[in-house]
Design an enzyme around this catalytic site. Sequence first.
Site, PDB file in Angstrom:
ATOM      1  CG  ASN A 175      16.626  78.409   9.615  1.00 31.68           C
ATOM      2  OD1 ASN A 175      16.072  78.528  10.702  1.00 31.68           O
ATOM      3  ND2 ASN A 175      17.093  77.241   9.182  1.00 31.68           N
ATOM      4  CE1 TYR A 179      17.513  71.716   8.621  1.00 36.48           C
ATOM      5  CE2 TYR A 179      18.658  73.141   7.073  1.00 36.48           C
ATOM      6  CZ  TYR A 179      17.686  72.966   8.043  1.00 36.48           C
ATOM      7  OH  TYR A 179      16.903  74.022   8.431  1.00 36.48           O
ATOM      8  NE  ARG A 180      20.929  61.831   6.144  1.00 35.23           N
ATOM      9  CZ  ARG A 180      19.876  61.122   6.523  1.00 35.23           C
ATOM     10  NH1 ARG A 180      19.536  61.048   7.806  1.00 35.23           N
ATOM     11  NH2 ARG A 180      19.139  60.480   5.628  1.00 35.23           N
ATOM     12  CD1 TRP A 193      15.378  70.413   2.466  1.00 34.11           C
ATOM     13  CD2 TRP A 193      16.890  72.043   2.709  1.00 34.11           C
ATOM     14  NE1 TRP A 193      15.491  71.049   1.266  1.00 34.11           N
ATOM     15  CE2 TRP A 193      16.412  72.059   1.385  1.00 34.11           C
ATOM     16  CE3 TRP A 193      17.842  72.994   3.087  1.00 34.11           C
ATOM     17  CZ2 TRP A 193      16.857  72.971   0.434  1.00 34.11           C
ATOM     18  CZ3 TRP A 193      18.290  73.899   2.153  1.00 34.11           C
ATOM     19  CH2 TRP A 193      17.793  73.884   0.841  1.00 34.11           C
ATOM     20  CD  GLU A 284      17.945  79.259  13.579  1.00 33.21           C
ATOM     21  OE1 GLU A 284      16.898  78.596  13.686  1.00 33.21           O
ATOM     22  OE2 GLU A 284      18.095  80.140  12.699  1.00 33.21           O
ATOM     23  CG  ASP A 333      19.261  59.400  11.323  1.00 37.06           C
ATOM     24  OD1 ASP A 333      19.634  60.236  12.178  1.00 37.06           O
ATOM     25  OD2 ASP A 333      18.882  59.712  10.192  1.00 37.06           O
TER      26      ASP A 333
END
Length: 537
Positions: A175, A179-180, A193, A284, A333
């Site tokens: 995968n 994710y920051r 995540w 992906e 954000d």
Amino acid sequence: MAYNDLREWIAALERAGELKRVKTEVDPVLEIAEITDRVSKGRDKKGHPGGPALLFENPKGSNIPVLINQFGSERRMRMALEVDSLDEVADRIRHFMDVKSPQGILDKIKMLPMLAEMGKFFPKTVSSGPCKEVIRKDNFDLNHLPILKCWPQDAGRFITLPCVVTRDPKTGKRNVGMYRMQVYDGQSAGMHWQRQKIGAEHYREMLRRASANQDQNTHPSQTQGRMGYPRDNSSVDVMARTSGGSVLPEGGLPTGKMEVAVAIGTDPALTFSAIVPAPPDVEEYLIAGFLRQSPVELVKCETVDLEVPAASELVLEGYVNLDELRTEGPFGDHTGFYSLPDLYPVFHLTCVTHRNNPIYATTIVGKPPQEDAYMGKAVERIFLPLMKLTIPELVDVNLPIEGVFHNLMIVSIRKSYPGQARKVMSAIWSLGQAMFTKCVIVVDEDVNVQDIGEVTLKVLNHIDPERDIQFTLGPVDSLDHASRLPNFGSKMGIDATRKWSSEGFSRPWPDEILMDEKTKSLVNSKWKALVKELGIE
């Protein structure tokens, strides 16, 4: 031809006049974010919203250039996917979904070109690549990278455009998620995540397995249930005690490690693929190959059993400990507010590989519009055919940018039976990342959901609030600061379709005001002269 790497993409942007180089020294702490925020909310010379992509060539404290706002306009989003319209990608998806089982030898022959084309999408592993030009298994430090601190109350510097690679412990499939990562020190970072993301599920599956092994070692006689099948009490228990791996329970978490790799600065199709709401069983890397019309070349990592894009600018290899959580955040954000501090796993760095003279690709999020808005709208257009697989009555969908994608979804449907709008709401709330949608508005097919003025007029005229608004409870986005509990809260659906007698509506429904065609045609014949006489445009 597909962009082979980030550098070809940068060159294409520059040729198209879509990129500006910034030679002035600018600090990655706050200054780059402020400049980019102003640019992303501006317009280009032709009046199109988004402002140019920016390449900061002289970031303070680093000799690594910073690329930002690469996806920050509708045109650049189309350029990234090499199409004139995002609907072209949707049409290609629809084309592949329309494939029927071959009924004879002729049908099978006709399918050969399509099968050959599909074969081009699958990733291929190569022996080496540009990301291996420099390999550092020691003497590495995240602080050497020009990682941004975006907003004043951010807890630190955050890697904001990483392609995070994990492997499903059950299937072995990879995968790639985005994710920051909050930098804690030179060798570790938070791994944000969110609870319902695939990377987090891989982590939870590792927790389940570690807990089952621990339980078997502690209580070997209790590991089998009826008919010899393994008991899953330990899995249920560890999920309940840890709230799905999000809290540290009394007695701690099971021990173990999960390998992770992080690619920074990939070709645009792959970066985009990391944010798409793909089914868990579809890699992906395959989606990127479909978008690029060319396979993604991968290389094996040096210290972990994972593969990363061979042409990445930078690769961070490492692991997370299953029994280690640490406070991550706050972080400014895309909601326009700071996401609150919470516990997340910690990524420990074991190796850094990179190209010679690497480029650091990043982004900022905050009050819209910013570049994530254009990426989100692309997802909306491209994946509409996939939504229609589950919700065939769906006509169109709009995720308004100001709704930050998980707060508001407006859908039009071809209504065929009573209560269908409520069925559609439920379907949306069961559909991957769409489950987070706080408010779903359903209208009839004659409403243009892309026209917010028309939607507002029709919705507010068509609803009886007590009758047509539905509330439900379920998972909500981790960034939702208003929910009653983290990750759990209420959602609202509004049925703004015309009500039928079979739905209990017995009053007459008025006609919409429209001019007759004869009068419109008569005025059309005079309109050019009238425009000149009235001095209007």
